[in-house]
Scaffold this motif. Structure first.
Motif, PDB file in Angstrom:
ATOM      1  N   GLY A  24       0.784  -1.215   0.000  1.00 41.09           N
ATOM      2  CA  GLY A  24       0.000   0.000   0.000  1.00 41.09           C
ATOM      3  C   GLY A  24       0.817   1.266   0.000  1.00 41.09           C
ATOM      4  N   ALA A  25       2.140   1.197   0.212  1.00 43.80           N
ATOM      5  CA  ALA A  25       2.985   2.390   0.199  1.00 43.80           C
ATOM      6  C   ALA A  25       3.272   2.807  -1.237  1.00 43.80           C
ATOM      7  CB  ALA A  25       4.278   2.118   0.948  1.00 43.80           C
ATOM      8  N   LEU A  26       3.735   4.062  -1.410  1.00 47.26           N
ATOM      9  CA  LEU A  26       3.997   4.621  -2.735  1.00 47.26           C
ATOM     10  C   LEU A  26       5.402   5.207  -2.768  1.00 47.26           C
ATOM     11  CD1 LEU A  26       2.979   5.673  -5.557  1.00 47.26           C
ATOM     12  CD2 LEU A  26       2.255   7.742  -4.352  1.00 47.26           C
ATOM     13  N   THR A  27       6.144   4.899  -3.822  1.00 44.64           N
ATOM     14  CA  THR A  27       7.479   5.469  -4.013  1.00 44.64           C
ATOM     15  C   THR A  27       7.584   6.027  -5.424  1.00 44.64           C
ATOM     16  OG1 THR A  27       8.535   3.932  -2.462  1.00 44.64           O
ATOM     17  CG2 THR A  27       9.961   5.034  -4.048  1.00 44.64           C
ATOM     18  N   LEU A  28       8.007   7.290  -5.545  1.00 40.83           N
ATOM     19  CA  LEU A  28       8.189   7.941  -6.840  1.00 40.83           C
ATOM     20  C   LEU A  28       9.628   8.431  -6.957  1.00 40.83           C
ATOM     21  CD1 LEU A  28       4.936  10.133  -7.008  1.00 40.83           C
ATOM     22  CD2 LEU A  28       5.330   7.912  -8.098  1.00 40.83           C
ATOM     23  N   ASP A  29      10.276   8.122  -8.085  1.00 38.10           N
ATOM     24  CA  ASP A  29      11.631   8.602  -8.366  1.00 38.10           C
ATOM     25  C   ASP A  29      11.573   9.611  -9.502  1.00 38.10           C
ATOM     26  OD1 ASP A  29      12.735   6.910  -6.470  1.00 38.10           O
ATOM     27  OD2 ASP A  29      12.984   5.262  -7.905  1.00 38.10           O
ATOM     28  N   MET A  30      12.200  10.783  -9.291  1.00 40.54           N
ATOM     29  CA  MET A  30      12.196  11.845 -10.304  1.00 40.54           C
ATOM     30  C   MET A  30      13.603  12.420 -10.467  1.00 40.54           C
ATOM     31  SD  MET A  30       8.668  13.756  -9.114  1.00 40.54           S
ATOM     32  CE  MET A  30       8.785  13.250  -7.396  1.00 40.54           C
ATOM     33  N   SER A  31      14.097  12.438 -11.681  1.00 43.04           N
ATOM     34  CA  SER A  31      15.404  13.038 -11.965  1.00 43.04           C
ATOM     35  C   SER A  31      15.264  14.550 -12.068  1.00 43.04           C
ATOM     36  CB  SER A  31      15.981  12.478 -13.272  1.00 43.04           C
ATOM     37  OG  SER A  31      16.174  11.084 -13.187  1.00 43.04           O
ATOM     38  N   PHE A  32      16.277  15.268 -11.597  1.00 43.76           N
ATOM     39  CA  PHE A  32      16.251  16.734 -11.690  1.00 43.76           C
ATOM     40  C   PHE A  32      17.604  17.244 -12.168  1.00 43.76           C
ATOM     41  CE2 PHE A  32      17.776  15.886  -7.391  1.00 43.76           C
ATOM     42  CZ  PHE A  32      18.844  16.764  -7.256  1.00 43.76           C
ATOM     43  N   ASP A  33      17.597  18.431 -12.721  1.00 40.57           N
ATOM     44  CA  ASP A  33      18.816  19.083 -13.209  1.00 40.57           C
ATOM     45  C   ASP A  33      18.595  20.584 -13.168  1.00 40.57           C
ATOM     46  OD1 ASP A  33      21.110  19.969 -14.404  1.00 40.57           O
ATOM     47  OD2 ASP A  33      20.789  18.940 -16.327  1.00 40.57           O
ATOM     48  N   THR A  34      19.311  21.261 -12.276  1.00 43.06           N
ATOM     49  CA  THR A  34      19.175  22.719 -12.159  1.00 43.06           C
ATOM     50  C   THR A  34      20.030  23.466 -13.176  1.00 43.06           C
ATOM     51  OG1 THR A  34      20.909  22.782 -10.462  1.00 43.06           O
ATOM     52  CG2 THR A  34      18.629  22.587  -9.711  1.00 43.06           C
ATOM     53  N   GLY A  35      20.820  22.724 -13.983  1.00 37.97           N
ATOM     54  CA  GLY A  35      21.587  23.350 -15.042  1.00 37.97           C
ATOM     55  C   GLY A  35      22.912  23.934 -14.625  1.00 37.97           C
ATOM     56  N   VAL A  36      23.367  23.605 -13.413  1.00 39.67           N
ATOM     57  CA  VAL A  36      24.653  24.118 -12.940  1.00 39.67           C
ATOM     58  C   VAL A  36      25.511  22.936 -12.497  1.00 39.67           C
ATOM     59  CG1 VAL A  36      23.705  26.336 -12.216  1.00 39.67           C
ATOM     60  CG2 VAL A  36      23.777  24.439 -10.587  1.00 39.67           C
ATOM     61  N   THR A  37      26.765  23.235 -12.179  1.00 38.14           N
ATOM     62  CA  THR A  37      27.662  22.196 -11.685  1.00 38.14           C
ATOM     63  C   THR A  37      27.119  21.589 -10.402  1.00 38.14           C
ATOM     64  OG1 THR A  37      29.547  23.364 -12.623  1.00 38.14           O
ATOM     65  CG2 THR A  37      30.025  21.696 -10.967  1.00 38.14           C
ATOM     66  N   ASP A  38      27.151  20.285 -10.309  1.00 43.66           N
ATOM     67  CA  ASP A  38      26.632  19.562  -9.149  1.00 43.66           C
ATOM     68  C   ASP A  38      25.134  19.811  -8.970  1.00 43.66           C
ATOM     69  OD1 ASP A  38      27.177  17.707  -7.201  1.00 43.66           O
ATOM     70  OD2 ASP A  38      27.539  19.187  -5.633  1.00 43.66           O
ATOM     71  N   GLY A  39      24.431  20.022 -10.084  1.00 42.93           N
ATOM     72  CA  GLY A  39      22.996  20.297 -10.005  1.00 42.93           C
ATOM     73  C   GLY A  39      22.124  19.160 -10.480  1.00 42.93           C
ATOM     74  N   LYS A  40      22.731  17.989 -10.759  1.00 41.41           N
ATOM     75  CA  LYS A  40      21.963  16.836 -11.222  1.00 41.41           C
ATOM     76  C   LYS A  40      21.759  15.847 -10.083  1.00 41.41           C
ATOM     77  CE  LYS A  40      23.439  16.852 -16.074  1.00 41.41           C
ATOM     78  NZ  LYS A  40      24.079  16.048 -17.151  1.00 41.41           N
ATOM     79  N   GLY A  41      20.641  15.109 -10.145  1.00 35.86           N
ATOM     80  CA  GLY A  41      20.405  14.090  -9.144  1.00 35.86           C
ATOM     81  C   GLY A  41      19.048  13.437  -9.318  1.00 35.86           C
ATOM     82  N   VAL A  42      18.677  12.661  -8.323  1.00 32.52           N
ATOM     83  CA  VAL A  42      17.381  11.975  -8.302  1.00 32.52           C
ATOM     84  C   VAL A  42      16.725  12.245  -6.955  1.00 32.52           C
ATOM     85  CG1 VAL A  42      16.193   9.758  -8.406  1.00 32.52           C
ATOM     86  CG2 VAL A  42      18.196  10.165  -9.856  1.00 32.52           C
ATOM     87  N   VAL A  43      15.469  12.641  -6.982  1.00 33.59           N
ATOM     88  CA  VAL A  43      14.716  12.844  -5.753  1.00 33.59           C
ATOM     89  C   VAL A  43      13.648  11.761  -5.675  1.00 33.59           C
ATOM     90  CG1 VAL A  43      13.188  14.528  -6.867  1.00 33.59           C
ATOM     91  CG2 VAL A  43      13.357  14.454  -4.373  1.00 33.59           C
ATOM     92  N   SER A  44      13.580  11.100  -4.535  1.00 36.08           N
ATOM     93  CA  SER A  44      12.613  10.014  -4.321  1.00 36.08           C
ATOM     94  C   SER A  44      11.653  10.404  -3.208  1.00 36.08           C
ATOM     95  CB  SER A  44      13.325   8.709  -3.945  1.00 36.08           C
ATOM     96  OG  SER A  44      14.224   8.313  -4.959  1.00 36.08           O
ATOM     97  N   VAL A  45      10.358  10.161  -3.451  1.00 37.23           N
ATOM     98  CA  VAL A  45       9.322  10.469  -2.460  1.00 37.23           C
ATOM     99  C   VAL A  45       8.640   9.162  -2.049  1.00 37.23           C
ATOM    100  CG1 VAL A  45       7.195  11.724  -1.990  1.00 37.23           C
ATOM    101  CG2 VAL A  45       8.959  12.754  -3.444  1.00 37.23           C
ATOM    102  N   ASP A  46       8.691   8.856  -0.754  1.00 38.52           N
ATOM    103  CA  ASP A  46       8.001   7.673  -0.204  1.00 38.52           C
ATOM    104  C   ASP A  46       6.794   8.154   0.598  1.00 38.52           C
ATOM    105  OD1 ASP A  46       9.969   6.153  -1.296  1.00 38.52           O
ATOM    106  OD2 ASP A  46      10.986   5.692   0.597  1.00 38.52           O
ATOM    107  N   LEU A  47       5.638   7.623   0.286  1.00 37.28           N
ATOM    108  CA  LEU A  47       4.413   7.988   1.002  1.00 37.28           C
ATOM    109  C   LEU A  47       3.784   6.703   1.541  1.00 37.28           C
ATOM    110  CD1 LEU A  47       2.853  10.645   1.540  1.00 37.28           C
ATOM    111  CD2 LEU A  47       1.313   9.980  -0.340  1.00 37.28           C
TER     112      LEU A  47
END
Length: 662
Positions: free
Chosen positions: A550-573
């Protein structure tokens, strides 16, 4: 000559493209630099019962000590027994004390991978429910700080010393044997030996602190030094010192007995020095190959000999280039670099470039494995910079070859002009001396001067003074002749052009060496991508398990366009139903490692019902981990979950996904 070079350049480009395409088509197993691929308990998980141990799985075997794997409670107190051990293959575990209370625990690790590089990281898990923690581990990085910087500097100097030593000696022995008597070249090659020896001792002292505490005070810790000597890297450094002792003997013979030999004896000694020097240089290059990237991972039996060839080709080209530069600027006027020597080095440099292209292509395929790794990993980005610099270097080297070809037409005229300029004053001086001698003989024959008279003594004194003046005048004349020769040599436009192009090559070579040093201590792109894939797979498995419960996990890639600005944010509900929910947010780098950002915000929107956005500001729990309790979901539906990640004071991005809740 230009018409001959152009087809070679085209062939070189075609060869590079063909081999690169063939090798980069497929991918193989991971190679070099250990990466964390799994853990139990997993990152961010909340367990109902306290575990008895924490286990970590890496992409390859690693070396550990008692402090390599630590588990800290919310107050920062160690709760492990302090003796990690291997369970199976690449999985290692440390036992925990019994009766651990609820809260958030931090797992930190610092190990040494099979390719000799330290690897560190941290993550959190919770028992019962998450809590605030006083542990601050901001994306722990091994080999950093002052000791890390000093270690990197020592690596750079050891590479530079090897290139100057091996390449300079090869230039003198194979291209310009008259250079053994040039003091500037002697100093250059001896300096290369001194720098490499000092850098090796420096690295040996720093190694213990570099792979463990990172404290400057531990540099002279004899216990750490003893541990280093028992490792593969320590054995390689000691072997390097022994080979440098043999290199010292080689240098002594090269600038001693060899310079004094002539004829057949010199030819025989040349052959012996060539064989001995090649063996010593290959051994020194192998001291890197046997302990770093080439020694582990994919095809080590091929990779290590290829790495040795690569280093020898670099030394022949760049070290010989340095020796040629010193000879062009510092060689005495009576022993200038001749055209034949420049041509011999040009051919050797061209051969070295071909070897570098072949070995470098293989190494690139082995460390990257795919085209995407060129742009998606730090190793690939650094490799692109190096390729660009080397391409520029090859372009300038081609210009140097053109200047070298033009020297042929002017060498004969220059030699004749210089020889005439040197010899012109000599006949006049001999004529005057002969006339004076004839006059004295005539006086003695006519009886004008008696053998025992005072005049004879005066003449004797005058003769002694005249001899001193003649010696002084001879020195002055030699200096004038040398200046004249240097002026004539420097006035040659072709030689001047060669000096400028070689100087430009040497300047770029310094930068190439710096980038190469950074590359050798950077996690290969293949390993970084494999670690990220393992993290995504683990996350997918966790998501599947959560969905079943019944839990929910979402993975979303992000990029702010600068050095060290890339990554993945995960939300667990959890439990992802109407009413109160527990939410966890994790931010990781593309390689799966947790890292902190200044701010994370979440908003829930149900567009179908016109509800939202409902903002949620989670609390920072640990490195890369935020949490919020009691997140209210008013009704079931397809909700949009938007996460805003701010990586600096002005750089932020919002990413979102839709998910069914309730």
């Amino acid at each position: 000559m230009t018409q001959t070079i152009a087809p070679r350049v085209r062939m070189l480009v075609l060869l590079f493209l063909a081999v690169t395409g063939a090798l980069l088509v497929g991918a193989g197993p991971a190679s070099a630099h250990a990466a964390l691929t799994g853990s139990d308990p997993a990152q961010g998980v909340v367990v109902d019962k306290a575990p008895t141990q924490v286990s970590l799985t890496f992409s390859e075997t690693v070396s550990m000590n008692d402090d390599s794997l630590r588990v800290l409670d919310p107050k920062g107190t160690r709760v492990d027994t302090g003796k990690p051990s291997g369970i199976s293959g690449t999985t290692y575990a440390v036992q925990l004390h019994s009766g651990l209370p609820d809260g958030t625990y931090t797992v930190t690790y610092q190990v040494v991978s099979a390719d000799s590089h330290p690897v560190a990281g941290a993550y959190t898990f919770s028992i019962g429910s998450p809590s605030q923690t006083s542990v601050s581990v901001s994306d722990q990085t091994a080999g950093g700080g002052v000791v890390g910087w000093l270690y990197g500097f020592g690596r750079y100097m050891s590479y530079a010393g090897f290139i100057v030593l091996a390449g300079g000696a090869a230039f003198v022995l194979a291209c310009w044997q008259r250079g053994t008597g040039v003091r500037a070249l002697q100093r250059l090659i001896v300096s290369g030996w001194v720098v490499m020896t000092a850098a090796t001792l420096f690295l040996l002292l720093l190694r213990g602190s570099y792979t463990s505490s990172g404290k400057v005070g531990d540099v002279f810790d004899l216990d750490l030094l003893g541990e280093v000597l028992q490792t593969k890297t320590g054995a390689a450094l000691v072997s390097r010192l022994l080979l440098l002792a043999a290199a010292a003997l080689f240098i002594a013979v090269l600038f001693g007995a060899y310079d004094k030999r002539e004829g057949d004896e010199k030819r025989d000694l040349t052959f012996g020095l060539a064989i001995g020097g090649t063996v010593v240089a290959a051994g020194l290059a192998a001291s890197w190959a046997m302990a770093e990237h080439a020694s582990t991972g994919l095809q080590p039996g091929i990779a290590m000999p290829v790495d040795v060839l690569h280093l020898l080709a670099v030394a022949t080209w760049l070290g010989g280039l340095t020796a040629l530069l010193v000879a062009l600027y510092r060689a005495p006027a009576d022993r200038p670099v001749d055209t034949a020597a420049a041509h011999r080095f040009s051919r050797a440099a061209f051969t070295s470039v071909l070897v570098l292209v072949a070995t470098g292509t293989y190494q690139s395929w082995r460390q990257l494995g795919s085209w995407s790794a060129f742009t998606d990993t730090r190793y690939g980005q650094l490799l692109l910079v190096k390729i660009g610099l080397v391409a520029t270097l090859v372009g300038i080297a081609w210009i140097s070859r053109r200047w070298t070809a033009r020297l042929t037409d002017t060498t004969t005229e220059e030699a004749v002009t210089t020889e005439e300029a040197v010899r012109k004053p000599a006949p006049e001086k001999e004529h005057v001396t002969a006339s004076a001698g004839a006059g004295d003989s005539a006086k003695q024959a006519s009886g004008d001067t008696e053998p025992g008279s005072a005049s004879t003594s005066a003449n004797a004194g005058t003769g002694s003074g005249s001899a001193k003046r003649d010696t002084q005048l001879a020195r002055q004349q030699a200096a004038v002749d040398a200046t004249r020769q240097k002026r004539l040599r420097d006035s040659d436009a072709h030689r001047f052009g060669l000096r400028r192009s070689v100087l430009a090559e040497a300047g770029i070579a310094v930068v190439v060496l710096a980038v190469t040093t950074v590359l050798t201590s950077t996690e290969p792109g293949r390993t970084e991508q494999d670690a990220a894939e393992a993290t995504r797979s683990a996350s997918s498995s966790s998501s599947a398990a959560d969905s079943a419960s019944g839990a929910l996990t979402l993975d979303m890639s992000f990029d702010t366009g600068v050095t060290d600005g890339k990554g993945v944010v995960s939300v667990d509900l959890d439990p992802a139903r109407t009413g109160p929910n527990e939410m966890h947010v994790y931010v990781t780098r593309p390689n799966g490692r947790a890292f902190d950002v200044p701010e994370v915000k979440v908003a829930f929107t149900l567009e179908a019902k016109g509800i939202g956005p409902l903002p949620v500001a989670p609390d920072h729990i640990a490195t890369g981990h935020w949490s919020a309790n009691g997140v209210q979901i008013p009704m079931a539906g397809e909700w949009e979950i938007a996460v805003t990640v701010r990586t600096s004071d002005i750089d932020q991005v919002t990413v979102s996904k839709n998910a069914q809740i309730g």
